[in-house]
Scaffold this motif. Sequence first.
Motif, short mmCIF file in Angstrom:
data_model
loop_
_atom_site.label_atom_id
_atom_site.label_comp_id
_atom_site.label_asym_id
_atom_site.label_seq_id
_atom_site.Cartn_x
_atom_site.Cartn_y
_atom_site.Cartn_z
N UNK A 143 28.72 15.81 68.56
CA UNK A 143 29.40 14.57 68.15
C UNK A 143 29.60 14.55 66.63
N UNK A 144 28.71 15.21 65.93
CA UNK A 144 28.79 15.24 64.46
C UNK A 144 29.54 16.47 63.95
N UNK A 145 30.02 17.30 64.86
CA UNK A 145 30.80 18.46 64.46
C UNK A 145 29.97 19.58 63.86
N UNK A 146 28.70 19.70 64.26
CA UNK A 146 27.85 20.78 63.73
C UNK A 146 28.18 22.06 64.49
N UNK A 147 28.48 23.15 63.78
CA UNK A 147 28.76 24.42 64.48
C UNK A 147 27.56 24.85 65.32
#
Lengths: 283, 339
Positions: B120-124
């Motif tokens: 959801x936070x766009x962490x790879x």
Amino acid sequence: MSRPAVLAARLRTAAWLGWQIEANWADPFTFIVYSAVRPLATALILAVMYRAVAGIASSGQAFLGFYVANAFHEYVIRVLVGMGWVIVEEREEFETLKFVYTSPIGMFTYLWGRSSVKFVQASLSLLLILTTGWLILGLRWDWGAVRWLPLLLSFVLGLIAIVYFGFFVAGWALVLPRAAISVNEGVAAALTLLCGVIFPIDLLPRAVQVVAMLLPFTWWYEALRRFLIGHGASARLSSFSDGALLAALAVSTALFSCVSVWGYGVLERRARQNGKLDQARLF
Amino acid sequence: MPDHDRDHAPAVETRALRRTFAAPRNRPGAAVEALAGVDVRIERGEIFGLLGPNGAGKTTFIKILTTLLFPTSGEGRVAGHDVVRAAGEVRRRISLISGGESSGYGSLMVRECLWMYSQFYGIPAAIAWPRVDELLAVVGMTEQAHTRINRLSTGQRQRMNFARGFVSDPEVLFMDEPTLGMDVNAARALRGYVARWVRAKAGRTVLLTTHYMAEADELCDRLAIIDRGRVLACDSPAALRRQVQGGQHVELEVSVREGDGTGLPSLDGITAAWGAPHPERGTRTLKFRLPPECPLVDVLRQLEAQGVRVQGVATREASLEDVFIAVVGRGLEDTEVVK
């Protein structure tokens, strides 16, 4: 990650979560009942109702139109109403809405992702209902006469209207913690009655017909019938040419989608104003 | 605000932040003022505590700053972004942990649930998975990594939610009563992790609400004491304690008669507060700071005159609770103020 990649990852994750929740692998029996038996039973009840009460042969062309529309109505029940249910589940049952809401995923992306699974479920139900109708009830049409391009166009336009109206329903669910379930069910019932799913809109009072014709779903069901089985269900709508029918569907979808996005924004702000976003009340 | 200025903006800044809740339609009455004009500035890298009793406005303050609630008036900024006008920018930089939270998607496994939030936070994924595993170790749940959430105990769910708060490596972490309901060892371990996490990377900030004095004392670089929506004092714990040094801090164990309420005895020139009751002995602790000019024996006589039997006397160093009593006029467990 680039912005599109992040968006894709978020959508994929929301869809994955939706699948994990909807599939409910812990209870396959419930999943099968809900995904297959319920929509099939609804369709068969409709067939029996027409045969026994209305006196219309359930294999007649008129009934075929309603049966087909009822099958496509699964998208309204699953996707549109389901988006309202996502809010109810997230806030009341899982109590996770505040964590999703305060994350950067955004409610549009999240609801869109979650509803994609409901789209798959609705498609399976549609196939099941139409196949049952074809094989058991003898509800058949001429595949050679199907007009695929306008059918596909109508289908896509209707889906757009469904998804955007789903945001609006989700917005209502945000501001009405106690009444959200009733709102969801009420919307499904109202659209069934208003949009010519199981009877022609010609039977509605004149004023209500006007309301029905403002809704994109009325045009959607009529277009699906006309382009799939070769005829519509409403005498009033049959006066519209194919182009006019598609144009009415496109315009009402565009207007409805804009109103829905605006409405969702208003309702979300109201929910945030009134502290409803983390207000679990039902379970 | 230009980006350059935002980089140097405080982690959290509020100006005259006010929030009023209207009385419900079915229960007409006065509106409740949860926040009555709060001004707070929290610098980057700080662990800042909001200390106050239930209903003080702590959770409302956090809800506004985490974009769950609009303020009635005033301004709130997180990392330089306005919480009303730039909610999306705020959400990219924050995370929220609520204490006593046992929420979760029952059909997900613990590890995949934490991974989901990271997405959801766009962490790879290459960063997210090792971080998830590290956090599971921190909260002592490595063995439960592949357990479905609906099979976890309440305490395990709380620890999982604690880990969830860190999975995005937020700039500003909001913790609302984070150790509420946790057992003592788990709470101590998690407090230790919070302290290490903030110091491990420049700019990480924690805003913590609590009504545990020891937690506030142990963790916070600075504290604001909040009551009835107002910040009454704000400083480091040591500086706050210095405010109430001088005189003796006295705890009396007094008899409480059957059926007595929590009415405080009247003591001339002294602000007293009830401490914990001891039902097994039928007594309760009465706490106050004894001014240098006032002999203890005078206080004991006053109590005797009011029919209060003193069972024991103890004196001790100034604590945050003494600060709280001096500033607020009552203890965290009290509902009554007597001067």
